[in-house]
Scaffold this active site. Sequence first.
Site, PDB file in Angstrom:
ATOM      1  N   LYS A  13       0.827  -1.226   0.000  1.00  0.00           N
ATOM      2  CA  LYS A  13       0.000   0.000   0.000  1.00  0.00           C
ATOM      3  C   LYS A  13       0.855   1.267   0.000  1.00  0.00           C
ATOM      4  CE  LYS A  13      -2.183  -0.911   3.897  1.00  0.00           C
ATOM      5  NZ  LYS A  13      -1.722  -2.258   4.263  1.00  0.00           N
ATOM      6  N   ARG A  88      -9.354   1.730   9.055  1.00  0.00           N
ATOM      7  CA  ARG A  88      -8.895   0.366   9.338  1.00  0.00           C
ATOM      8  C   ARG A  88      -9.901  -0.423  10.151  1.00  0.00           C
ATOM      9  NH1 ARG A  88      -3.168   0.835   9.069  1.00  0.00           N
ATOM     10  NH2 ARG A  88      -2.013  -1.092   9.453  1.00  0.00           N
ATOM     11  N   ARG A 127      11.249  -6.990   2.812  1.00  0.00           N
ATOM     12  CA  ARG A 127      11.307  -5.578   2.417  1.00  0.00           C
ATOM     13  C   ARG A 127      12.334  -4.813   3.248  1.00  0.00           C
ATOM     14  NH1 ARG A 127       5.271  -3.413   4.208  1.00  0.00           N
ATOM     15  NH2 ARG A 127       5.569  -3.445   6.458  1.00  0.00           N
ATOM     16  N   ARG A 131      11.356  -1.889  10.396  1.00  0.00           N
ATOM     17  CA  ARG A 131      10.275  -1.473  11.300  1.00  0.00           C
ATOM     18  C   ARG A 131      10.237  -2.380  12.511  1.00  0.00           C
ATOM     19  NH1 ARG A 131       4.814  -0.357   7.877  1.00  0.00           N
ATOM     20  NH2 ARG A 131       3.984  -1.207   9.816  1.00  0.00           N
ATOM     21  N   ARG A 142      -0.417  -8.739  13.406  1.00  0.00           N
ATOM     22  CA  ARG A 142      -0.972  -7.725  12.502  1.00  0.00           C
ATOM     23  C   ARG A 142      -1.911  -8.358  11.476  1.00  0.00           C
ATOM     24  NH1 ARG A 142       4.419  -5.484  10.666  1.00  0.00           N
ATOM     25  NH2 ARG A 142       3.303  -4.343   9.060  1.00  0.00           N
TER      26      ARG A 142
HETATM   27  P1  AMP Z   1       0.835   0.828   8.728  1.00  0.00           P
HETATM   28  O1  AMP Z   1       2.026   1.662   8.425  1.00  0.00           O
HETATM   29  O2  AMP Z   1      -0.414   1.284   8.003  1.00  0.00           O
HETATM   30  O3  AMP Z   1       1.094  -0.644   8.581  1.00  0.00           O
HETATM   31  O4  AMP Z   1       0.503   1.057  10.289  1.00  0.00           O
HETATM   32  C1  AMP Z   1       1.416   0.696  11.286  1.00  0.00           C
HETATM   33  C2  AMP Z   1       0.712   0.615  12.640  1.00  0.00           C
HETATM   34  O5  AMP Z   1       0.166   1.901  12.976  1.00  0.00           O
HETATM   35  C3  AMP Z   1      -0.456  -0.345  12.712  1.00  0.00           C
HETATM   36  O6  AMP Z   1      -0.040  -1.667  12.977  1.00  0.00           O
HETATM   37  C4  AMP Z   1      -1.245   0.257  13.879  1.00  0.00           C
HETATM   38  O7  AMP Z   1      -0.637  -0.047  15.121  1.00  0.00           O
HETATM   39  C5  AMP Z   1      -1.083   1.752  13.650  1.00  0.00           C
HETATM   40  N1  AMP Z   1      -2.139   2.307  12.767  1.00  0.00           N
HETATM   41  C6  AMP Z   1      -1.947   2.858  11.537  1.00  0.00           C
HETATM   42  N2  AMP Z   1      -3.112   3.268  11.017  1.00  0.00           N
HETATM   43  C7  AMP Z   1      -4.062   2.958  11.931  1.00  0.00           C
HETATM   44  C8  AMP Z   1      -5.488   3.107  11.953  1.00  0.00           C
HETATM   45  N3  AMP Z   1      -6.157   3.651  10.932  1.00  0.00           N
HETATM   46  N4  AMP Z   1      -6.135   2.661  13.063  1.00  0.00           N
HETATM   47  C9  AMP Z   1      -5.469   2.112  14.110  1.00  0.00           C
HETATM   48  N5  AMP Z   1      -4.157   1.930  14.127  1.00  0.00           N
HETATM   49  C10 AMP Z   1      -3.443   2.343  13.050  1.00  0.00           C
END
Ligand code: AMP
Length: 186
Positions: A13, A88, A127, A131, A142
């Site tokens: 994404k 989400r 990747r 992180r 996740r």
């Molecule tokens: P991402 O970079 O989108 O994979 O997000 C990394 C982490 O940020 C996720 O595993 C959540 O802990 C938190 N996070 C990001 N976006 C959201 C969201 N819309 N709602 C809740 N937690 C989020």
Amino acid sequence: MRIIIFGPPGAGKGTQAKLISEEYGIPHLSTGEIFRSAIKNGTPLGKEVKSILDAGDLVPDEKVVGLVEEELKDERYGDGYILDGFPRTVPQAEAFDDILDKKGKTLDAFLQLEVPQHELVDRILTRGEGRSDDTPEKIKNRLAVYRQETEPVLNYYKKQDVVKHIDGVGSIEEIFGRIKKTLNNI
Ligand code: AMP
């Protein structure tokens, strides 16, 4: 153009959202990046969400929605944006609809990146973004959170007739080519 890019962790994404942002000249809003940068900078928000991100759990809906609502008030989002990592959960999707309604705006596309389950873990591990939530145990959590909390968001948007399925298997360029074809047709 207002777009959501959606898919499981490891679907690509973030990579595709950046390309869309450049190609269509719309800002990329990634809630995950906002949280990671807050953690890196040791801000109050960062301190609040660090353990949640480390565990691979979700930040509470009110927190995320408040943050996105504030961010979207910035005039740079006036001509559209690409949302990555938000909404989400179904309550977040409902809240986002309210935000759009209040502004008299609509969503143009919900891009669903489809990647087979078995490819996801491999992709995340290779990747190499470094992180803190990219370890096998946390990835497992996740993916479980995704299936339980996030997948229902797809059905929510199916009812609005904005969902575009994108085959997420192939090179970055191939996948981006599919996205462009889809977006140029709406
Ligand atoms: P991402 O970079 O989108 O994979 O997000 C990394 C982490 O940020 C996720 O595993 C959540 O802990 C938190 N996070 C990001 N976006 C959201 C969201 N819309 N709602 C809740 N937690 C989020």
